[in-house]
Structure formats: C-alpha cells, structure tokens
Design an enzyme around this catalytic site. Structure first.
Site, PDB file in Angstrom:
ATOM      1  N   GLU A  89     -23.637  16.473 -24.894  1.00  0.00           N
ATOM      2  CA  GLU A  89     -22.462  15.658 -25.238  1.00  0.00           C
ATOM      3  C   GLU A  89     -22.119  16.036 -26.675  1.00  0.00           C
ATOM      4  O   GLU A  89     -22.695  15.508 -27.619  1.00  0.00           O
ATOM      5  CB  GLU A  89     -22.818  14.174 -25.088  1.00  0.00           C
ATOM      6  CG  GLU A  89     -21.625  13.307 -24.766  1.00  0.00           C
ATOM      7  CD  GLU A  89     -20.765  12.996 -25.977  1.00  0.00           C
ATOM      8  OE1 GLU A  89     -19.784  13.761 -26.202  1.00  0.00           O
ATOM      9  OE2 GLU A  89     -21.063  12.056 -26.691  1.00  0.00           O
TER      10      GLU A  89
ATOM     11  N   CYS B  70     -16.857  10.875 -31.288  1.00  0.00           N
ATOM     12  CA  CYS B  70     -16.653  12.182 -30.646  1.00  0.00           C
ATOM     13  C   CYS B  70     -15.325  12.237 -29.899  1.00  0.00           C
ATOM     14  O   CYS B  70     -14.712  13.295 -29.817  1.00  0.00           O
ATOM     15  CB  CYS B  70     -17.821  12.527 -29.732  1.00  0.00           C
ATOM     16  SG  CYS B  70     -18.123  11.315 -28.449  1.00  0.00           S
TER      17      CYS B  70
ATOM     18  N   GLU C 154     -13.849  20.154 -36.171  1.00  0.00           N
ATOM     19  CA  GLU C 154     -13.833  18.712 -35.920  1.00  0.00           C
ATOM     20  C   GLU C 154     -13.997  17.978 -37.255  1.00  0.00           C
ATOM     21  O   GLU C 154     -15.031  18.121 -37.913  1.00  0.00           O
ATOM     22  CB  GLU C 154     -15.011  18.360 -34.997  1.00  0.00           C
ATOM     23  CG  GLU C 154     -15.062  16.903 -34.617  1.00  0.00           C
ATOM     24  CD  GLU C 154     -16.281  16.577 -33.750  1.00  0.00           C
ATOM     25  OE1 GLU C 154     -17.287  17.297 -33.845  1.00  0.00           O
ATOM     26  OE2 GLU C 154     -16.204  15.602 -32.994  1.00  0.00           O
TER      27      GLU C 154
END
Ligand code: NAD
Length: 480
Positions: A254, A288, A385
C-alpha cells in the site's frame, strides 16, 4: 503557538506475550510535532528480540490456524469494543505523537474499531469451493492461512494503519509481527493492549520497533515469515519487495499516490470547493489518498482557484489537541523542509502562489496550507508525492485532456471526479488509472470495500473480503 498538556503513554514492544520496554535496549526519542518536545523513548528490538518474536510467531501460527473461527471472531469483536471504550485515550495519544487534530484522531479510532469488527465477521466467511464432476474426480478449492506475516506501517494513521495490519491477519488465522512507525509507537501499543485484554493468545501477534531496515531485513530473510505487508513510500516498498523476492514471499503493497481531482463545470462549485479543502488539508495533507493535483475545467478555473485559496487561508493552524485548531503540524521535522523545497521549485518554474507558502510559527513542525495555480508539469511537486498541505491547480479543456493529465504519473492510488454527468462518470470509471475513484465525494475507505492501488502505488488490496484473501494460500484438491 498555544500548547495543551495531554495524555501520553509509554511505548512498549510485545514479544512472546510479554511487554518489553526501553530498559537495557537502544532506543530513540518520540517527538511531539506541535512543540518539538520529547514525549518518551521508544525501545529498539535487537536481533535476540527479533529471533524471539519469530519463534513465538511460528508457535502462534501453529496454534491459531487450528483455533475455531468463532474464537478468532470473538477476540476481534471484544478488542473492537475495547477500542471504542478507550477511544478518547487512544485519540489523545495519536494526536500527541502524530499531530493531527483531535476530532480526526477520534474519527480514525472509531474507524479502526469498525474495521476490526468487520474482520471479526469476515473470520467466519472464509469459504472454499467444490467443483462438481458428477462422474469422476471431485475437486475442491481449499483456502488456508498463509503463515506468519511481517507487517510494516507508516506514521500517518497511527491507529488505523496498525489495525489494518493486525486484524485481517488475526481473522485469517495467521500470526503477525508488526513494526509500526517509531515516530508514533504509543498508539500501536494501545491497540495491542486492546487485543491482549480481549484474550488474544500470547504468540499470535507481536509488536517490535527498531531501526527499520535492520528489522525488515531480519524478518524477511527468515523462512518463518511467509507474507510481507507494507504501508509507506514507493521507494521503501520497492526495496522491501526485493528482499521478499529471495524467498518468493506473498506481498501486499500500500504505497504512495499523487491523487488527481477532475473538476467539471457542471458540479456544484461552492460545495465542491468546501469538500475538497477539508479533504486536502486533513491530517495536514499526509494521507496516501490525499487529493493533490486539481485539474479544473477552464470555464470555472479562476473561480475555483480563488475560492479554494480563500478557504485554505482561513484555516486555523495549531496544536491538534486544541479545539480551535483546524490543521495540525506536520508529523516530523523532515516534512516542513520537504514541502518548502517543492514550493520553491514550483514558484521558480512559474507557478502562482495563492495561499500559504511558508512555515508556521513556533517550535513545532508547522507549514501553512498552501495553494499554487498554473503549476507547470515540469515542477517537482507535479511528479513527487508532496505528502503535505500543498494543493496544485491546473486547467483542462476536454475530458480526454483531463484523463491524460490524471494518468501521466506512475502512481495509481486514488482519484476524484466532480461532475453530475452519468455518462462522464461511466467513462471516467474506466479511463482513470487508479485503484479507487470517488465521484462527487471524498470518501473511499470503507471496511467492506477493497482499498489499494495500481501501477507503482502497489498491489494486493486491504479491507473487504480481498484483504482476507490476501492472507490466504489456495490449494486445489482432487479426489478420485
Ligand atoms: P519513509 O519512506 O522513510 O518511511 C515511511 C514508513 O516506512 C516509516 O514508518 C518507516 O518506519 C517505514 N520504513 C522506512 N524504511 C523501512 C525499511 N527499510 N523497512 C521497513 N520499514 C521501513 O518516508 P517518511 O519520510 O517517513 O515519509 C515520507 C514519505 O512516505 C512520503 O513522501 C510518502 O510517500 C510516504 N508515506 C506514504 C504513506 C502511505 O500511506 N502510503 C504513509 C506515510 C508515508
């Protein structure tokens, strides 16, 4: 910046049914992100601790795999009840060590209880299959728990990330060794305490802390470990997958994302802006599935950017434990510098700063909610990110153009679309490369729905029946 005293508890490891503290071991400081003050020391596991945890987990698996599913379900249901009963304490600890505002920590804790309760139910819903062959061999598909799971999770959801690793493993009949983040250890300790108090047998779950790479290298090279489960960044995920390859280990990844948001001019603009500002700056953007790249139809672009920036500027930054705070600090001293450098780079390349763009006051790890428009695709923030309070806005003219921009990166975790058109929703559901897509809403984490990404954002969903299946191996049995 104003501070409030609140509860904290001593971070402990849990190995072979024993609570293990810092005495006689190396350790590291746990910091309060709102002030930079030291809260406690977290113990580091040495090799002897890890070996002990592995041997205990091997025994735990042998016992737990033959334990009735009703008992697995009972333990999880009772632990979920204890999480609810202790929610105030757990949420205060999570806010203190991670920084998020208390209402978010409380919501996270209740979501963790619901997740564990769901897994209690799923324990009793692990089915195989019989393949009818009326005049010959009878074939069966028989799922079995994979074995000992080595799990590693990040600091951004110090309660929910821990439950997402422990409870599906326990429901499936696996044993598990979890290394939560050393930056948020006490939340994990409290969740483990709920499981122990609910009667989880000693060796089924273990909690260790340490130097992350030493712990993962040790656990992943052991033949006792049969599954790797990781929540965290893409580079660390790739590194762990290489270690797991040596023993061809089943893995769930993940990893990070770079959430695109497609805003079309038939949406309710005011409502959309309000919803998106709340979601963008939740947990100071350290999520996330955070929305990050906002692609807005050119007909409403300027109104969207101005409205978004106005709401962002109005957010009250402060200690997450104070009722007046709407956005807390970043979780650790690395994050403000990381965001600062992304903003400087984007502005140097021509992005227009609409809100924020600077650190907050005080000794904590604060960075103001920041909005940039006209951000060029070459800006680092459009590729890496940000994992922080940074919204990047760009215009699009056609749906194909928007989809192309959304799919441009190697990530594929979460995407959001705001449009009333059912035809568009249908097309975008197929066309966008993301494991999860929300339309006219931001909610995408439900206990019964698979949670996970595609491309470099990972594989092997958590939650839903898929999260249990990820902990099972499948045997085909053929009886003549
Ligand atoms: P990081 O990659 O150094 O650490 C992330 C987590 O992984 C930490 O909890 C750490 O303890 C663990 N970790 C690191 N190296 C490890 C190893 N070798 N073995 C086992 N565990 C290991 O990043 P960071 O500086 O803490 O956070 C910033 C980045 O992390 C962000 O850019 C974001 O991409 C990512 N992140 C993603 C998520 C997510 O939910 N997908 C959560 C937190 C952080």
């Amino acid at each position: 910046m104003a501070q409030r005293d609140s509860t904290y508890s001593t971070p402990m490891m849990y190995i072979e049914g024993e609570w293990v503290g810092a005495a006689g071991r190396d350790g590291e400081d746990v910091l309060d992100p709102a002030s930079g003050a030291v809260l406690a020391s977290v113990p580091h596991a040495g090799e002897a601790d890890l070996e002990r945890a592995l041997n205990a987990a091997e025994q735990g698996f042998a016992q737990w795999r033959i334990t009735a599913v009703e008992e697995r379900a009972r333990v999880l249901a009772d632990a979920a009840r204890l999480i609810r009963e202790r929610a105030e304490l757990i949420a205060e600890i999570a806010t203190r060590e991670q920084g998020k505002v208390l209402v978010e920590a409380m919501g996270e804790t209740m979501a963790a209880a619901a997740m564990m309760e769901f897994h209690a139910g799923e324990a009793a819903r692990i089915y195989g299959r019989v393949l009818p062959r009326p005049r010959g061999t009878r074939s069966m598909v028989l799922p079995q728990p994979v074995g000992t799971v080595a799990a590693f999770c990040a600091w951004n959801f110090p309660v929910l990330n821990v439950v997402r690793k422990l409870s599906p493993a326990i429901a499936s009949g696996c044993s598990v060794i979890l290394k939560p983040s050393e930056e948020t250890p006490a939340s994990a300790t409290e969740i483990m305490r709920c499981l122990v108090d609910a009667g989880l047998p000693a060796n089924v779950a273990q909690i260790v802390f340490g130097v992350p790479d030493k712990v993962s290298t040790y656990l992943l090279k052991s033949p006792i470990t049969r599954k790797l489960s990781f929540t965290g960044s893409v580079p660390v995920g790739k590194h762990l997958l290489k270690l797991a390859a040596d023993t061809v280990m089943r893995s769930t990844m993940e990893l990070g994302g770079h959430g695109p948001v497609l805003v079309f001019d038939d949406c309710d603009l005011d409502e959309t802006i309000k919803t998106l500002v709340g979601h963008k700056f939740r947990n100071a953007g350290q999520v996330c599935v955070a929305p990050t790249r906002f692609f807005v139809q050119d007909t409403i672009y300027e109104r969207f950017a101005a409205g978004f920036a106005q709401h962002a500027r109005a957010l009250n930054l402060g200690d997450g434990a104070l009722a007046s705070t709407q956005m807390g600090p970043l979780a650790n001293p690395r994050r403000p510098g990381a965001i600062e450098s992304l903003v400087e780079d984007a502005v140097a390349q021509g992005a227009v700063l609409m809100a924020g763009g600077s650190r907050g006051e005080g000794s904590g790890f604060f960075y103001n909610p920041t909005v940039l428009k006209d951000v060029p695709n070459s800006a680092r923030a459009m590729m890496e990110e940000p994992f922080g309070p940074l919204a990047l806005i760009r215009p699009f003219s056609t749906m194909d153009d928007a989809v192309e921009q959304a799919n441009r990166l190697p990530f594929g975790l979460a995407a959001y679309c705001f449009t009333e058109s059912a035809r568009r929703q249908n097309h975008l559901s197929e066309a966008i490369d993301a494991g999860m897509i929300a339309f006219n809403s931001i909610r995408m984490s439900w206990p019964d729905a698979p949670f996970g990404g595609m491309k470099e954002s990972g594989f092997g969903s958590e939650d839903g029946p898929e999260g249990i299946a990820a902990h099972m191996v499948t045997k085909s049995i053929h009886i003549a």
